[in-house]
Scaffold this motif. Structure first.
Motif, PDB file in Angstrom:
ATOM      1  N   LEU A 280       0.962  -1.189  -0.104  1.00  0.00           N
ATOM      2  CA  LEU A 280       0.036   0.106  -0.176  1.00  0.00           C
ATOM      3  C   LEU A 280       1.024   1.303  -0.168  1.00  0.00           C
ATOM      4  CD1 LEU A 280      -2.901  -0.788   2.522  1.00  0.00           C
ATOM      5  CD2 LEU A 280      -2.987  -0.456  -0.032  1.00  0.00           C
ATOM      6  N   PHE A 281       1.917   1.083   0.628  1.00  0.00           N
ATOM      7  CA  PHE A 281       2.639   2.312   0.819  1.00  0.00           C
ATOM      8  C   PHE A 281       4.071   2.423  -0.168  1.00  0.00           C
ATOM      9  CE2 PHE A 281       1.184   2.020   5.228  1.00  0.00           C
ATOM     10  CZ  PHE A 281       0.693   3.163   5.299  1.00  0.00           C
ATOM     11  N   ALA A 282       4.138   1.331  -0.873  1.00  0.00           N
ATOM     12  CA  ALA A 282       5.089   1.359  -1.894  1.00  0.00           C
ATOM     13  C   ALA A 282       4.465   1.544  -3.363  1.00  0.00           C
ATOM     14  CB  ALA A 282       5.974   0.100  -1.816  1.00  0.00           C
ATOM     15  N   GLN A 283       4.301   2.633  -3.918  1.00  0.00           N
ATOM     16  CA  GLN A 283       3.562   2.771  -5.106  1.00  0.00           C
ATOM     17  C   GLN A 283       4.188   3.597  -5.987  1.00  0.00           C
ATOM     18  OE1 GLN A 283      -0.619   4.122  -4.394  1.00  0.00           O
ATOM     19  NE2 GLN A 283      -0.701   2.821  -2.549  1.00  0.00           N
ATOM     20  N   ASP A 284       3.859   3.422  -7.416  1.00  0.00           N
ATOM     21  CA  ASP A 284       4.313   4.128  -8.526  1.00  0.00           C
ATOM     22  C   ASP A 284       3.060   5.145  -8.716  1.00  0.00           C
ATOM     23  OD1 ASP A 284       6.461   2.425  -8.725  1.00  0.00           O
ATOM     24  OD2 ASP A 284       5.984   1.485 -10.467  1.00  0.00           O
ATOM     25  N   ARG A 285       3.563   6.426  -9.161  1.00  0.00           N
ATOM     26  CA  ARG A 285       2.611   7.254  -9.486  1.00  0.00           C
ATOM     27  C   ARG A 285       3.031   8.346 -10.548  1.00  0.00           C
ATOM     28  NH1 ARG A 285       2.107  12.624  -6.068  1.00  0.00           N
ATOM     29  NH2 ARG A 285       4.390  12.948  -5.651  1.00  0.00           N
ATOM     30  N   ALA A 286       1.987   8.797 -11.442  1.00  0.00           N
ATOM     31  CA  ALA A 286       2.636   9.628 -12.484  1.00  0.00           C
ATOM     32  C   ALA A 286       2.610  11.061 -11.587  1.00  0.00           C
ATOM     33  CB  ALA A 286       1.432   9.718 -13.267  1.00  0.00           C
ATOM     34  N   ILE A 287       3.767  11.646 -12.307  1.00  0.00           N
ATOM     35  CA  ILE A 287       3.929  13.023 -11.621  1.00  0.00           C
ATOM     36  C   ILE A 287       4.026  13.750 -13.256  1.00  0.00           C
ATOM     37  CG2 ILE A 287       4.804  12.470  -9.514  1.00  0.00           C
ATOM     38  CD1 ILE A 287       7.620  13.058 -10.474  1.00  0.00           C
ATOM     39  N   ASN A 288       4.201  15.283 -12.788  1.00  0.00           N
ATOM     40  CA  ASN A 288       4.482  16.198 -13.816  1.00  0.00           C
ATOM     41  C   ASN A 288       5.868  16.324 -14.015  1.00  0.00           C
ATOM     42  OD1 ASN A 288       5.165  18.875 -14.905  1.00  0.00           O
ATOM     43  ND2 ASN A 288       2.973  19.139 -15.224  1.00  0.00           N
ATOM     44  N   ALA A 289       6.730  16.585 -15.152  1.00  0.00           N
ATOM     45  CA  ALA A 289       7.828  16.638 -15.552  1.00  0.00           C
ATOM     46  C   ALA A 289       8.476  17.895 -14.624  1.00  0.00           C
ATOM     47  CB  ALA A 289       8.089  16.786 -16.807  1.00  0.00           C
ATOM     48  N   ASN A 290       7.851  18.836 -14.175  1.00  0.00           N
ATOM     49  CA  ASN A 290       8.208  19.802 -13.292  1.00  0.00           C
ATOM     50  C   ASN A 290       8.459  19.539 -12.149  1.00  0.00           C
ATOM     51  OD1 ASN A 290       8.217  21.652 -15.664  1.00  0.00           O
ATOM     52  ND2 ASN A 290       6.244  22.252 -15.132  1.00  0.00           N
ATOM     53  N   GLN A 291       8.100  18.275 -11.388  1.00  0.00           N
ATOM     54  CA  GLN A 291       8.151  17.508 -10.222  1.00  0.00           C
ATOM     55  C   GLN A 291       9.459  16.990  -9.965  1.00  0.00           C
ATOM     56  OE1 GLN A 291       4.094  16.389 -10.348  1.00  0.00           O
ATOM     57  NE2 GLN A 291       4.155  16.652  -8.156  1.00  0.00           N
ATOM     58  N   LEU A 292      10.127  16.767 -11.077  1.00  0.00           N
ATOM     59  CA  LEU A 292      11.590  16.071 -11.075  1.00  0.00           C
ATOM     60  C   LEU A 292      12.492  16.989 -10.063  1.00  0.00           C
ATOM     61  CD1 LEU A 292      11.664  14.565 -14.459  1.00  0.00           C
ATOM     62  CD2 LEU A 292      11.706  13.344 -12.859  1.00  0.00           C
TER      63      LEU A 292
ATOM     64  N   LYS B 223      14.008   5.889 -22.769  1.00  0.00           N
ATOM     65  CA  LYS B 223      13.631   5.954 -21.279  1.00  0.00           C
ATOM     66  C   LYS B 223      14.973   6.214 -20.436  1.00  0.00           C
ATOM     67  CE  LYS B 223      12.707   2.348 -17.856  1.00  0.00           C
ATOM     68  NZ  LYS B 223      12.755   0.958 -17.779  1.00  0.00           N
ATOM     69  N   ILE B 224      14.791   7.003 -19.334  1.00  0.00           N
ATOM     70  CA  ILE B 224      15.679   7.333 -18.549  1.00  0.00           C
ATOM     71  C   ILE B 224      15.374   7.141 -17.175  1.00  0.00           C
ATOM     72  CG2 ILE B 224      17.394   9.349 -17.769  1.00  0.00           C
ATOM     73  CD1 ILE B 224      16.239  10.810 -20.384  1.00  0.00           C
ATOM     74  N   GLU B 225      16.125   6.492 -16.131  1.00  0.00           N
ATOM     75  CA  GLU B 225      16.059   6.312 -14.740  1.00  0.00           C
ATOM     76  C   GLU B 225      16.892   7.179 -14.138  1.00  0.00           C
ATOM     77  OE1 GLU B 225      15.983   2.140 -13.627  1.00  0.00           O
ATOM     78  OE2 GLU B 225      14.749   1.568 -15.504  1.00  0.00           O
ATOM     79  N   PHE B 226      16.345   7.820 -13.404  1.00  0.00           N
ATOM     80  CA  PHE B 226      17.038   8.514 -12.264  1.00  0.00           C
ATOM     81  C   PHE B 226      16.934   8.159 -10.617  1.00  0.00           C
ATOM     82  CE2 PHE B 226      15.465  11.579 -15.698  1.00  0.00           C
ATOM     83  CZ  PHE B 226      16.945  12.115 -15.996  1.00  0.00           C
ATOM     84  N   ASP B 227      17.873   8.297  -9.783  1.00  0.00           N
ATOM     85  CA  ASP B 227      17.620   8.065  -8.638  1.00  0.00           C
ATOM     86  C   ASP B 227      16.757   9.002  -7.817  1.00  0.00           C
ATOM     87  OD1 ASP B 227      19.402  10.243  -7.826  1.00  0.00           O
ATOM     88  OD2 ASP B 227      21.293   8.937  -7.400  1.00  0.00           O
ATOM     89  N   SER B 228      16.799   8.929  -6.434  1.00  0.00           N
ATOM     90  CA  SER B 228      15.739   9.959  -5.720  1.00  0.00           C
ATOM     91  C   SER B 228      16.591  11.264  -5.861  1.00  0.00           C
ATOM     92  CB  SER B 228      15.645   9.399  -4.120  1.00  0.00           C
ATOM     93  OG  SER B 228      16.902   9.487  -3.772  1.00  0.00           O
ATOM     94  N   LYS B 229      17.773  11.592  -5.984  1.00  0.00           N
ATOM     95  CA  LYS B 229      18.412  12.780  -6.122  1.00  0.00           C
ATOM     96  C   LYS B 229      18.308  13.587  -7.495  1.00  0.00           C
ATOM     97  CE  LYS B 229      21.008  11.898  -1.915  1.00  0.00           C
ATOM     98  NZ  LYS B 229      22.449  11.692  -1.722  1.00  0.00           N
ATOM     99  N   GLY B 230      17.998  12.766  -8.359  1.00  0.00           N
ATOM    100  CA  GLY B 230      18.000  13.117  -9.974  1.00  0.00           C
ATOM    101  C   GLY B 230      19.137  12.748 -10.500  1.00  0.00           C
ATOM    102  N   ASN B 231      20.023  11.973  -9.912  1.00  0.00           N
ATOM    103  CA  ASN B 231      21.181  11.498 -10.840  1.00  0.00           C
ATOM    104  C   ASN B 231      20.721  10.342 -11.697  1.00  0.00           C
ATOM    105  OD1 ASN B 231      22.904  13.140  -9.339  1.00  0.00           O
ATOM    106  ND2 ASN B 231      22.459  11.825  -7.733  1.00  0.00           N
ATOM    107  N   TRP B 232      21.099  10.581 -13.072  1.00  0.00           N
ATOM    108  CA  TRP B 232      21.045   9.335 -14.254  1.00  0.00           C
ATOM    109  C   TRP B 232      21.474   8.010 -13.621  1.00  0.00           C
ATOM    110  CZ3 TRP B 232      23.896   6.362 -17.166  1.00  0.00           C
ATOM    111  CH2 TRP B 232      25.298   6.715 -17.307  1.00  0.00           C
TER     112      TRP B 232
END
Length: 149
Positions: free
Chosen positions: A22-34, A75-84
């Protein structure tokens, strides 16, 4: 009595497992929220290519990673700090600006008619996939290690 304990343990395990989901979920966000770092990476390396969608992968402890899908299929994956962490061009040539010089130079010299279509940054190394299907491993400084099977 033993059966009651087993049932209680099983129900407790199922409850803990389902609470984690329940707490571990994926969600769509706006690119401005990166994170700013991720936004700068996209703007600097994929100029003129629109962001199609962004998925924020949340774990119990917070954001784990971001997955960005560009309009050209990359497709680009970033860590929680925004590093690729990984950039997958889906068989398209990746821009070389962010790829370490050692990797760029090795590919140009050793595989002159190919290009990098996917690169993954691991903790102590890099893994690059070339347009001819060859996978290469490099150390953290971009020095060639081996062809990966």
């Amino acid at each position: 009595m033993k059966n009651v304990k087993k049932i209680t343990r099983a129900l407790t395990f199922i409850l803990l497992l389902s609470t984690g989901f329940l707490f571990a979920q994926d969600r769509a966000i706006n690119a401005n929220q990166l994170p700013r770092t991720a936004k700068n990476f996209i703007a600097g390396n994929f100029k003129g290519i629109a962001v199609g969608s962004v998925i924020e992968d949340r774990e119990i402890y917070g954001v784990d990673e971001y997955k960005v899908y560009l309009s050209n299929g990359t497709k680009i994956e970033f860590d929680s700090k925004g590093n690729w962490k990984e950039v997958d061009g889906k068989h398209q040539k990746l821009p070389y600006g962010f790829i370490p010089a050692g990797i760029r130079n090795y590919v140009a010299k050793s595989f002159p008619n190919t290009y990098v279509i996917k690169i993954e940054k691991e903790r102590w190394s890099y893994k690059a996939e070339l347009s001819n299907g060859v996978d290469l491993k490099f150390d953290k400084d971009g020095n060639f290690n081996r062809i990966d099977d």
